[in-house]
Design a protein around this motif. Structure first.
Motif, short mmCIF file in Angstrom:
data_model
loop_
_atom_site.label_atom_id
_atom_site.label_comp_id
_atom_site.label_asym_id
_atom_site.label_seq_id
_atom_site.Cartn_x
_atom_site.Cartn_y
_atom_site.Cartn_z
N LEU A 181 10.97 -37.23 14.31
CA LEU A 181 10.81 -35.83 14.70
C LEU A 181 10.98 -34.86 13.54
CD1 LEU A 181 12.72 -35.86 18.11
CD2 LEU A 181 10.25 -35.63 17.77
N GLY A 182 11.37 -35.36 12.38
CA GLY A 182 11.53 -34.49 11.22
C GLY A 182 12.53 -33.38 11.47
N ALA A 183 12.14 -32.16 11.10
CA ALA A 183 13.04 -31.01 11.22
C ALA A 183 13.30 -30.61 12.66
CB ALA A 183 12.44 -29.82 10.47
N ASN A 184 12.57 -31.20 13.60
CA ASN A 184 12.73 -30.83 15.01
C ASN A 184 13.69 -31.75 15.77
OD1 ASN A 184 10.95 -28.60 14.99
ND2 ASN A 184 9.20 -29.96 15.20
N ALA A 185 14.25 -32.76 15.12
CA ALA A 185 15.08 -33.73 15.83
C ALA A 185 16.29 -33.07 16.47
CB ALA A 185 15.52 -34.84 14.88
N GLY A 186 16.99 -32.23 15.74
CA GLY A 186 18.17 -31.56 16.29
C GLY A 186 17.82 -30.61 17.41
N LEU A 187 16.68 -29.95 17.29
CA LEU A 187 16.23 -29.01 18.32
C LEU A 187 15.93 -29.76 19.63
CD1 LEU A 187 15.23 -26.24 19.26
CD2 LEU A 187 13.05 -26.72 18.13
N VAL A 188 15.20 -30.87 19.52
CA VAL A 188 14.89 -31.66 20.71
C VAL A 188 16.17 -32.22 21.32
CG1 VAL A 188 13.78 -33.78 21.52
CG2 VAL A 188 12.56 -32.24 19.97
N GLY A 189 17.10 -32.66 20.49
CA GLY A 189 18.36 -33.21 21.00
C GLY A 189 19.18 -32.19 21.75
N ALA A 190 19.25 -30.96 21.23
CA ALA A 190 20.00 -29.91 21.92
C ALA A 190 19.37 -29.59 23.26
CB ALA A 190 20.05 -28.65 21.05
N GLY A 191 18.04 -29.55 23.31
CA GLY A 191 17.36 -29.30 24.57
C GLY A 191 17.54 -30.43 25.57
N GLN A 192 17.46 -31.67 25.09
CA GLN A 192 17.67 -32.81 25.97
C GLN A 192 19.09 -32.82 26.54
OE1 GLN A 192 14.46 -33.85 26.78
NE2 GLN A 192 15.38 -35.86 26.81
N ALA A 193 20.06 -32.48 25.70
CA ALA A 193 21.45 -32.42 26.17
C ALA A 193 21.62 -31.36 27.25
CB ALA A 193 22.38 -32.14 24.99
N ALA A 194 20.93 -30.23 27.08
CA ALA A 194 21.01 -29.16 28.08
C ALA A 194 20.39 -29.60 29.40
CB ALA A 194 20.32 -27.90 27.55
N LEU A 195 19.25 -30.26 29.34
CA LEU A 195 18.60 -30.74 30.56
C LEU A 195 19.46 -31.78 31.27
CD1 LEU A 195 14.92 -31.08 29.30
CD2 LEU A 195 15.75 -29.46 31.02
N GLN A 196 20.06 -32.68 30.49
CA GLN A 196 20.92 -33.70 31.08
C GLN A 196 22.14 -33.07 31.74
OE1 GLN A 196 20.48 -36.83 31.56
NE2 GLN A 196 22.52 -37.39 32.26
N HIS A 197 22.72 -32.07 31.09
CA HIS A 197 23.89 -31.39 31.65
C HIS A 197 23.53 -30.67 32.93
CE1 HIS A 197 27.78 -29.60 31.81
NE2 HIS A 197 27.36 -28.38 31.55
N ASP A 242 25.34 -30.78 14.78
CA ASP A 242 23.94 -31.05 14.41
C ASP A 242 23.61 -32.53 14.30
OD1 ASP A 242 25.51 -31.35 12.15
OD2 ASP A 242 24.42 -29.90 10.93
N ALA A 243 24.54 -33.34 13.81
CA ALA A 243 24.24 -34.78 13.68
C ALA A 243 24.09 -35.43 15.06
CB ALA A 243 25.32 -35.48 12.87
N ASN A 244 24.97 -35.08 15.99
CA ASN A 244 24.84 -35.62 17.34
C ASN A 244 23.55 -35.17 18.00
OD1 ASN A 244 27.24 -37.03 17.26
ND2 ASN A 244 28.42 -35.52 18.39
N SER A 245 23.19 -33.91 17.79
CA SER A 245 21.94 -33.40 18.36
C SER A 245 20.75 -34.15 17.80
CB SER A 245 21.79 -31.90 18.08
OG SER A 245 22.78 -31.15 18.75
N MET A 246 20.77 -34.41 16.50
CA MET A 246 19.68 -35.15 15.88
C MET A 246 19.59 -36.56 16.45
SD MET A 246 18.97 -35.84 11.82
CE MET A 246 18.43 -34.15 11.54
N ALA A 247 20.74 -37.20 16.66
CA ALA A 247 20.75 -38.55 17.23
C ALA A 247 20.17 -38.54 18.65
CB ALA A 247 22.18 -39.10 17.25
N LEU A 248 20.54 -37.55 19.45
CA LEU A 248 20.02 -37.45 20.82
C LEU A 248 18.51 -37.21 20.82
CD1 LEU A 248 22.83 -35.28 22.43
CD2 LEU A 248 22.25 -37.62 23.07
#
Length: 400
Positions: free
Chosen positions: A362-378, A189-195
């Motif tokens: 992004l508040g509570a959505n930071a981790g959600l956006v990060g997980a999605g961005q990581a998926a798109l990049q992958h 979750d912390a990495n996702s939030m950072a992304l």
């Protein structure tokens, strides 16, 4: 061989172009040429290949110091998307993530992490599938999952989680890819939030530390626009840095005196419950601190002080552009003020002269956006790998 194939850019150059655009270090052909030291015509060829494949899209123009306005380069075509979830102990934040960090259809659904992956994941997958169908399943490019525990980036398995019974060594990424038939990513979750936060911040902020402060403490590190994992994938584990204020308090990691024992949300709940039996959850602590309860406010301020002390050492060492604070405890002004105070007190003036210290935008959505961005990049990387390994066209014959 066609004229177009003959002028195809080399796979390493194409990959580097995609990497720079993905990291937001370049947003135009001119910037790419300057960074890579390549001819503008070569860069245009590489960009053209990526645009043709849908890996890069052009959006509008930006002003230049002379000549024609520059076309702005961004990741992916505008209608492609990922579905993602940011998982907590009792709930999950789910939504659709578009290239560039735009979020749509975000909502919160029940998620019982304690029931184990065999029970919890199929229900979550059904929810994500519904989101994809509503937006157009044919445009879905990947699936991202943010988890409240360590994830081995090489295997996509959960590794030694302290608050996820039944999840240890479960192959989350492989399960998602089999379920959806698409590239998938699982991340802590912390990495996702950072992304996620990095995706929406100004491009010049390429070095950052993002701290998630909830029941536990986690940190995600962005170096030169990319997530830094370290040799074993555990970079940012500041929660287990020893601190004098913790004395010999035992920590779940097996050591004593860790930051987690004096600054985590779980510690605040445990210590405040000893004097306020009505406190049952971290939400109770946040509510009391918001209402200026003296005991809760004092405990939160001390937690921020201890966290700031550890962060100060990291800021002095790393010299980031920004420190972003996220998680439920970051919503409390006394904690943010205490962290900021310790950073200014404990860091070299040059390290804080231009340092941004803020809550995640992004508040509570930071981790959600990060997980999605990581998926798109992958998904983009998978497509690029296919381009690089495709058999080359046969050499053209010269007319005699």
């Amino acid at each position: 061989m066609s004229e177009k194939s003959a002028r195809a850019a080399s796979p390493p150059l194409v990959a580097r172009v995609l990497e720079l655009v993905a990291a937001r270090r370049a947003s135009s052909r001119t910037e790419l040429a300057a960074l890579l030291g390549a001819a503008p015509s070569t860069i245009s060829t590489a960009v053209g290949q990526l645009v043709e494949r849908g890996l890069i899209a052009e959006h509008g123009t930006q002003s230049s110091t002379g000549g024609r306005p520059r076309k702005v380069l961004r990741l992916g075509s505008t209608d492609e998307f990922a579905v993602a979830a940011d998982v907590g102990g009792r709930h999950a934040r789910v939504g659709v993530v578009l290239p560039g960090g735009t979020l749509a259809d975000a909502t919160t659904v029940p998620f019982a992490v304690g029931e184990g992956p065999e029970v919890a994941l199929p229900l979550l997958a059904d929810t994500l599938e519904s989101l994809a169908e509503a937006r157009g399943r044919g445009r879905l490019r990947g699936v991202g999952l943010s988890l409240p525990g360590p994830v081995d980036p090489a295997t996509g398995t959960v590794t030694l989680p302290s608050r996820m019974p039944g999840w240890n060594e479960f192959p989350v990424t492989a399960w998602l890819e089999e379920r959806f038939g698409l590239p998938a990513v699982s991340e802590n979750d912390a990495n996702s939030m950072a992304l996620g936060e990095h995706a929406v911040r100004p491009p010049e902020q390429r070095q950052s530390i993002t701290v998630k402060i909830g029941s536990a403490i986690g940190t995600g590190i962005i170096v030169d626009g990319r997530l830094y994992r370290g040799a074993a994938g555990v970079a940012g584990e500041i929660t287990h840095v020893r601190i004098d204020a913790a004395g010999d308090k035992p920590c779940g990691c097996g050591n004593t005196g860790c930051l987690e024992t004096v600054a985590s949300g779980a510690t605040l709940v445990r210590e405040l419950r000893a004097v306020r039996p009505e406190i049952r959850s971290l939400e109770d602590v946040v509510r009391l601190a918001t209402e200026s309860d003296p005991e809760a406010t004092g405990a939160v301020r001390r937690a921020g002080k201890y966290l700031g002390m550890v962060l100060a050492a990291n800021v002095n060492f790393f010299n980031p552009d920004a420190v972003y604070l996220g998680g439920i405890l970051s919503t409390l002004d006394p904690l943010v003020a205490a962290v900021r105070s310790q950073l200014y007190e404990g860091c070299h003036p040059l390290a804080t002269n231009h340092l941004v210290i803020e809550r995640v935008s992004l508040g509570a959505n930071a981790g959600l956006v990060g997980a999605g961005q990581a998926a798109l990049q992958h998904a983009l990387e998978r497509t690029l790998a296919t381009m690089s390994t495709a058999p080359a066209a046969a050499p053209a014959r010269t007319a005699r």
